[in-house]
Enzyme design. Structure first.
Site, PDB file in Angstrom:
ATOM      1  N   ARG A 243     -22.989 -19.094  26.962  1.00 51.42           N
ATOM      2  CA  ARG A 243     -22.586 -19.641  28.254  1.00 51.42           C
ATOM      3  C   ARG A 243     -23.462 -20.849  28.558  1.00 51.42           C
ATOM      4  O   ARG A 243     -24.690 -20.771  28.433  1.00 51.42           O
ATOM      5  CB  ARG A 243     -22.775 -18.601  29.372  1.00 51.42           C
ATOM      6  CG  ARG A 243     -21.785 -17.464  29.336  1.00 51.42           C
ATOM      7  CD  ARG A 243     -20.396 -17.934  29.813  1.00 51.42           C
ATOM      8  NE  ARG A 243     -19.390 -16.887  29.697  1.00 51.42           N
ATOM      9  CZ  ARG A 243     -18.525 -16.773  28.681  1.00 51.42           C
ATOM     10  NH1 ARG A 243     -18.547 -17.621  27.686  1.00 51.42           N
ATOM     11  NH2 ARG A 243     -17.618 -15.813  28.684  1.00 51.42           N
ATOM     12  N   GLU A 272     -15.642 -27.036  32.046  1.00 56.72           N
ATOM     13  CA  GLU A 272     -14.696 -27.245  30.942  1.00 56.72           C
ATOM     14  C   GLU A 272     -13.333 -27.572  31.534  1.00 56.72           C
ATOM     15  O   GLU A 272     -12.684 -26.687  32.076  1.00 56.72           O
ATOM     16  CB  GLU A 272     -14.649 -25.987  30.062  1.00 56.72           C
ATOM     17  CG  GLU A 272     -15.989 -25.714  29.394  1.00 56.72           C
ATOM     18  CD  GLU A 272     -16.027 -24.429  28.551  1.00 56.72           C
ATOM     19  OE1 GLU A 272     -14.986 -23.773  28.394  1.00 56.72           O
ATOM     20  OE2 GLU A 272     -17.109 -24.098  28.055  1.00 56.72           O
ATOM     21  N   HIS A 293     -14.854 -24.757  23.062  1.00 57.89           N
ATOM     22  CA  HIS A 293     -14.794 -23.308  23.314  1.00 57.89           C
ATOM     23  C   HIS A 293     -13.846 -22.614  22.334  1.00 57.89           C
ATOM     24  O   HIS A 293     -12.890 -21.933  22.733  1.00 57.89           O
ATOM     25  CB  HIS A 293     -14.388 -23.031  24.767  1.00 57.89           C
ATOM     26  CG  HIS A 293     -15.047 -21.787  25.291  1.00 57.89           C
ATOM     27  ND1 HIS A 293     -15.561 -21.671  26.551  1.00 57.89           N
ATOM     28  CD2 HIS A 293     -15.288 -20.587  24.694  1.00 57.89           C
ATOM     29  CE1 HIS A 293     -16.077 -20.468  26.715  1.00 57.89           C
ATOM     30  NE2 HIS A 293     -15.940 -19.787  25.589  1.00 57.89           N
TER      31      HIS A 293
END
Ligand SMILES: NC(=O)c1ccc[n+]([C@@H]2O[C@H](COP(=O)([O-])OP(=O)(O)OC[C@H]3O[C@@H](n4cnc5c(N)ncnc54)[C@H](O)[C@@H]3O)[C@@H](O)[C@H]2O)c1
Length: 324
Positions: A243, A272, A293
């Site tokens: 994270r 994001e 991601h």
């Protein structure tokens, strides 16, 4: 708030309504239909539409697009199960669900191997400046770029859970000395694997490469903050597939620019897509590599996520007393 138990009397396969609000793998949809459940598949439903229809459903199945917020949970008076076809619960208000006694099922661990492999890839990308080298090659410039070797270096793993542990095992096979820090007691498990359990401070002082594998909330305080950067070794490589909030991004930018951080390679961003000025500046830096991601985005992991979530959902339906 007082917890209210969901009404499960007289529930059966015929009157149990399932709504799927994101695109899910065929294996999930087909299994539910084969078992004879009534499934409404609306993978592009808007929040407004969802608010209108949610009160008709006992089960909602989502991936990452749909945010199961408090207002949706409160409006969904019949809701008994929320299934998240994924490995985390970031898009679900778990407090609101718990207050209503709604069960949440998902598939933690289903993408561990994919995330581990990406982590090792990012580690090598950072050490060998592969992104710069590849960009040069693609633009026809064949210039040699010197990097760092990982064998013989010390890797510090922060968060020694499923992914952190496997990364440690592979790093040892690559000839690295491996340290690990966790908020849980990992002493015996780490030692058995030939990995050295240490305090966070020891890890920061000794590591040539630091890899983050923690589970932290959206608003958690960064683990790698200004103070942590100060005590790290020069030329440290930092890898983060967990994270972004585990790292103070503005402090990272400062230490990347100063040269103290040799490379930052990550699969996660603070926003994001990115939006802050410092975040965009960091992203553009030549010693920063960011992937979009993709840790869990492999065919194999996505299949396991679908199968595991379906199994967990069917078990939860059985627990409601529904026969099938
Ligand atoms: N990039 C991706 O697409 C992708 C894919 C899979 C998992 N992940 C993320 O990777 C992380 C690790 O996943 P996992 O399956 O190994 O989780 P896990 O629960 O198995 O392990 C996490 C470990 O972090 C430890 N931890 C929590 N807070 C800590 C802290 N402040 N300091 C030190 N240790 C701490 C926990 O005790 C636990 O041992 C999660 O954040 C997960 O969301 C990302």
């Amino acid at each position: 708030m007082e917890q209210t138990t969901v009404q499960t009397n007289s529930l059966n396969k015929e009157n149990l309504n399932i709504l799927i609000t994101d695109p899910v793998a065929d294996v999930m949809l087909n299994t539910l239909k084969e078992k004879g459940f009534h499934v409404d598949y609306q993978p592009e439903i808007s929040k407004e539409e969802l608010m209108k229809v949610i009160e008709n459903y006992d089960i909602i199945v989502v991936r990452s697009r749909t945010r199961v917020t408090r207002d949706i949970i409160e409006r969904g008076k019949r809701l008994k199960i929320i299934a998240r076809a994924g490995i985390g619960l970031d898009n679900i208000d778990t407090d609101a669900a718990q207050e209503r006694g709604i069960k949440i099922v998902y598939a933690p661990g289903a993408s561990t191997d994919s995330a581990v492999e990406l982590t090792i890839g990012l580690m090598i990308t950072g050490a060998r400046k592969m992104y710069t080298s590849m960009t040069l090659a693609k633009s026809g410039i064949f210039k040699k770029i010197e990097g760092l070797e990982l064998a013989g270096k010390t890797l510090g793993i922060i968060g020694f859970g499923r992914i952190g542990t496997k990364v440690g095992i592979i790093a040892k096979a690559m000839g690295m000395r491996v340290l690990a820090y966790d908020i849980m007691d990992i002493k015996d498990r780490a030692t058995q694997l030939g990995i050295i359990p240490v305090t966070l401070e020891e890890l920061l002082k000794q590591s040539d490469v630091i890899s983050l594998h923690v589970t932290v909330g959206k608003n958690a305080k960064p683990i790698l903050d200004e103070k942590a950067f100060e005590i790290m070794k020069d030329n440290v490589i930092i890898v983060n597939t967990s994270r972004a909030v585990a790292v103070d991004g503005q402090a990272l930018l400062k230490y990347i620019k100063s040269g103290k951080v040799y490379a930052y390679a990550a699969d996660v961003l603070w926003h994001e897509p990115p939006k802050e000025e410092w975040e965009l500046e960091l992203l553009k830096h030549e010693r920063v590599t960011i992937t979009t991601h993709i840790g869990a985005q492999t065919k194999e992991a996505q299949y396991r996520v679908a199968v595991t979530t379906t199994e967990n959902l069917l078990n939860a339906i059985k627990e409601l007393g529904v026969q099938f």
